[in-house]
Design an enzyme around this catalytic site. Structure first.
Site, PDB file in Angstrom:
ATOM      1  N   TYR A   1      -1.711  -0.725  10.764  1.00  0.00           N
ATOM      2  CA  TYR A   1      -2.086  -1.544   9.416  1.00  0.00           C
ATOM      3  C   TYR A   1      -0.473  -1.136   8.280  1.00  0.00           C
ATOM      4  CZ  TYR A   1      -3.288  -1.799   4.922  1.00  0.00           C
ATOM      5  OH  TYR A   1      -3.431  -2.371   3.485  1.00  0.00           O
TER       6      TYR A   1
ATOM      7  N   THR B   1       1.339  -1.401  -0.208  1.00  0.00           N
ATOM      8  CA  THR B   1       0.026  -0.124   0.301  1.00  0.00           C
ATOM      9  C   THR B   1       0.576   1.071  -0.246  1.00  0.00           C
ATOM     10  OG1 THR B   1      -1.367   1.168   1.901  1.00  0.00           O
ATOM     11  CG2 THR B   1      -0.285  -0.154   2.334  1.00  0.00           C
ATOM     12  N   ASP B   2       0.034   2.347  -0.335  1.00  0.00           N
ATOM     13  CA  ASP B   2       0.989   3.381   0.207  1.00  0.00           C
ATOM     14  C   ASP B   2       1.136   4.154   1.034  1.00  0.00           C
ATOM     15  OD1 ASP B   2      -1.419   4.896  -0.314  1.00  0.00           O
ATOM     16  OD2 ASP B   2      -1.349   5.748  -1.859  1.00  0.00           O
ATOM     17  N   GLU B   3       0.060   3.501   2.201  1.00  0.00           N
ATOM     18  CA  GLU B   3       0.458   3.597   3.815  1.00  0.00           C
ATOM     19  C   GLU B   3       1.028   3.536   4.188  1.00  0.00           C
ATOM     20  OE1 GLU B   3      -3.398   3.122   5.277  1.00  0.00           O
ATOM     21  OE2 GLU B   3      -4.611   3.011   3.564  1.00  0.00           O
TER      22      GLU B   3
ATOM     23  N   LYS C   1       2.424  -2.788   6.865  1.00  0.00           N
ATOM     24  CA  LYS C   1       2.786  -3.427   5.593  1.00  0.00           C
ATOM     25  C   LYS C   1       3.970  -3.076   5.354  1.00  0.00           C
ATOM     26  CE  LYS C   1       0.269  -4.322   3.008  1.00  0.00           C
ATOM     27  NZ  LYS C   1       0.339  -5.881   2.160  1.00  0.00           N
TER      28      LYS C   1
HETATM   29  P1  NAD Z   1      -9.109  -7.791   2.000  1.00  0.00           P
HETATM   30  O1  NAD Z   1      -9.659  -7.478   3.867  1.00  0.00           O
HETATM   31  O2  NAD Z   1     -10.810  -6.790   1.724  1.00  0.00           O
HETATM   32  O3  NAD Z   1      -9.264  -9.293   1.491  1.00  0.00           O
HETATM   33  C1  NAD Z   1      -8.131  -9.662   1.944  1.00  0.00           C
HETATM   34  C2  NAD Z   1      -7.958 -11.149   1.920  1.00  0.00           C
HETATM   35  O4  NAD Z   1      -6.995 -12.017   2.374  1.00  0.00           O
HETATM   36  C3  NAD Z   1      -9.078 -12.255   2.231  1.00  0.00           C
HETATM   37  O5  NAD Z   1      -9.914 -12.592   1.420  1.00  0.00           O
HETATM   38  C4  NAD Z   1      -9.080 -12.768   3.422  1.00  0.00           C
HETATM   39  O6  NAD Z   1      -9.634 -13.692   4.139  1.00  0.00           O
HETATM   40  C5  NAD Z   1      -7.390 -13.157   3.255  1.00  0.00           C
HETATM   41  N1  NAD Z   1      -6.398 -13.309   4.406  1.00  0.00           N
HETATM   42  C6  NAD Z   1      -6.537 -12.765   5.847  1.00  0.00           C
HETATM   43  N2  NAD Z   1      -5.699 -13.393   6.723  1.00  0.00           N
HETATM   44  C7  NAD Z   1      -4.913 -14.318   6.044  1.00  0.00           C
HETATM   45  C8  NAD Z   1      -4.369 -15.199   6.296  1.00  0.00           C
HETATM   46  N3  NAD Z   1      -3.744 -15.197   7.536  1.00  0.00           N
HETATM   47  N4  NAD Z   1      -3.926 -15.965   5.575  1.00  0.00           N
HETATM   48  C9  NAD Z   1      -4.223 -16.350   3.940  1.00  0.00           C
HETATM   49  N5  NAD Z   1      -5.496 -15.609   3.962  1.00  0.00           N
HETATM   50  C10 NAD Z   1      -5.588 -14.849   4.715  1.00  0.00           C
HETATM   51  O7  NAD Z   1      -7.709  -6.576   1.082  1.00  0.00           O
HETATM   52  P2  NAD Z   1      -8.054  -6.222   0.153  1.00  0.00           P
HETATM   53  O8  NAD Z   1      -8.437  -4.678  -0.136  1.00  0.00           O
HETATM   54  O9  NAD Z   1      -8.133  -6.821  -0.868  1.00  0.00           O
HETATM   55  O10 NAD Z   1      -6.599  -6.644   0.020  1.00  0.00           O
HETATM   56  C11 NAD Z   1      -5.330  -6.642  -0.599  1.00  0.00           C
HETATM   57  C12 NAD Z   1      -3.784  -6.360  -0.708  1.00  0.00           C
HETATM   58  O11 NAD Z   1      -3.563  -5.715  -1.109  1.00  0.00           O
HETATM   59  C13 NAD Z   1      -3.724  -6.673   0.628  1.00  0.00           C
HETATM   60  O12 NAD Z   1      -2.090  -7.138   0.732  1.00  0.00           O
HETATM   61  C14 NAD Z   1      -2.818  -4.732   1.345  1.00  0.00           C
HETATM   62  O13 NAD Z   1      -2.885  -4.645   2.294  1.00  0.00           O
HETATM   63  C15 NAD Z   1      -3.422  -4.264  -0.486  1.00  0.00           C
HETATM   64  N6  NAD Z   1      -3.641  -3.143  -0.453  1.00  0.00           N
HETATM   65  C16 NAD Z   1      -4.963  -2.830  -0.686  1.00  0.00           C
HETATM   66  C17 NAD Z   1      -5.722  -1.782  -0.391  1.00  0.00           C
HETATM   67  C18 NAD Z   1      -6.934  -1.295  -0.601  1.00  0.00           C
HETATM   68  O14 NAD Z   1      -7.430   0.103  -1.138  1.00  0.00           O
HETATM   69  N7  NAD Z   1      -7.738  -1.798  -0.477  1.00  0.00           N
HETATM   70  C19 NAD Z   1      -4.597  -0.445  -1.611  1.00  0.00           C
HETATM   71  C20 NAD Z   1      -3.101  -0.728  -1.603  1.00  0.00           C
HETATM   72  C21 NAD Z   1      -2.815  -2.246  -0.893  1.00  0.00           C
END
Ligand code: NAD
Length: 351
Positions: A158, A133-135, A162
């Protein structure tokens, strides 16, 4: 191409898996623990696809991960599994440290062992994409953008977890030679977004005539990216990104939170005039502790070196997103009824 995706039942992971299975034609092993945020309904459109397999497992479970690698024999890993909601990390950071830090460590170790056993062209072609993430960069003032070289300065449990996982991923490349690439993306939005995050929460509360919570003065700025643009970027970075390098992903769509909420209200007024004007539902609430003021991504490297371009602007993407939630209550109603009904998260108790 055999791709092991972690977190593929989550918001971005499911968009990525749908893209890889339907558009790219890759063989996908989707590894997900199915926490509250994981939802197999998000994979309904590919449930009968012969090139998609689901494996319910925890990335912290080294034995299960080793079995997944040795049986599936991936050419590529795309690691998205994480605890992802800042507000939840404020009230309980343990799961974030466990999954985001220890889980990433476990996965890197299993991948390293597997990669060490590969040979020749297979070994050269293997990639581990760590999705972040950019965070991790912290907060910007009124000016400037996050570049790949911006120092890390995370504010929330969080983003700190990350940041730790990004450092581990890069260290596994520098120390052990594991072919790691890292991506750092801005805020995503779009279909299948769990309704604890700002945009789906506002859409669903507006649909149900409930208050629309806006943190603080609503002036915090985020740089919004449509999730399907992110999915395409991830495939491109995993395919063409340079080993040991980082790529920022963002759509050049900076918006103040209050402007995002007002835009959703305008769209809802058109779809559901009898419920409007929806702006009357806006409710300013106590700010999030440690709330970063502004995020903005410079995605020049991804655009110029790898040729990526966002296909959606914020205006086109938000129209599609609101329409999707209106048409797909089969997806979100069970979540609102049984998993999370919209109560405030991440408020510190005075003790
Ligand atoms: P999300 O919370 O919607 O999904 C996370 C998924 O990971 C879920 O399906 C969950 O069941 C699974 N999970 C959690 N813990 C687990 C474990 N111990 N073992 C196996 N599976 C597990 O998250 P998202 O928004 O889809 O984000 C996905 C990735 O992208 C993350 O790494 C997040 O940091 C990154 N990200 C998110 C955003 C955003 O805006 N949502 C932006 C940039 C980066």
């Amino acid at each position: 191409m055999r791709i092991l995706v972690t977190g593929g039942a989550g918001f971005i992971g499911s968009a990525l898996v749908r893209h890889l299975v339907r558009d790219v034609g890759a063989e996908v092993l989707n590894v997900d623990k199915l926490t509250y945020a994981g939802n197999l309904a998000s994979l309904k459109t590919i449930e009968n696809a012969p090139n998609h397999r689901f494996f319910k497992a925890d990335i912290c479970d080294g034995v299960a991960m080793h079995a997944a690698f040795t049986e599936f024999r991936p050419d590529r890993v795309m690691h998205l599994a994480a605890e992802s909601h800042v507000d939840r990390s404020i009230t309980g950071a343990a799961d974030f440290v466990q999954t985001n830090v220890m889980g990433t460590f476990q996965l890197l170790e299993v991948a390293r062992r597997y990669w060490n056993g590969l040979q020749g062209a297979e070994k050269d072609a293997f990639r581990f994409l760590h999705v972040s993430t950019d965070e991790v960069y912290g907060s910007l003032g009124d000016e400037g953008l996050f570049h790949e070289t911006t120092p890390y300065d995370p504010s929330s449990p969080y983003s700190a977890s990350k940041a730790a996982s990004d450092h581990l991923a890069i260290a596994w490349q520098r120390t052990y030679g594991l072919p790691v690439v890292v991506s750092n993306c801005s805020n995503n939005y779009g279909p299948y977004h769990f309704p604890e995050k700002l945009i789906p929460l506002i859409i669903l509360n507006a649909l149900e005539g409930k208050p629309l919570p806006v943190y603080g003065l609503g002036v915090n700025i985020r740089d919004w990216l449509f999730v399907e643009d992110h999915a395409r970027a991830l495939h491109l970075i995993a395919s063409k990104g340079q080993v040991g390098e980082k790529y920022n992903v963002g759509g050049r769509n900076e918006r103040r939170n209050i402007d995002v909420v007002s835009r959703v209200c305008e769209i809802m007024d058109r779809h559901n005039p009898s419920g409007g004007p929806h702006e009357r539902l806006i409710n300013y609430v106590t700010d999030r502790p440690g709330h970063d003021a502004r995020y903005a991504i410079d995605a020049t490297r991804l655009e110029t070196e790898l040729g990526w371009k966002a296909l959606e602007t914020f205006d086109t993407g938000i129209e599609k997103t609101v329409a999707w939630y209106i048409e797909n209550d089969w997806w979100w109603k069970p979540l609102r009824d049984k998993v999370y009904s919209g109560e405030r998260l991440g408020v510190l108790k005075k003790d």
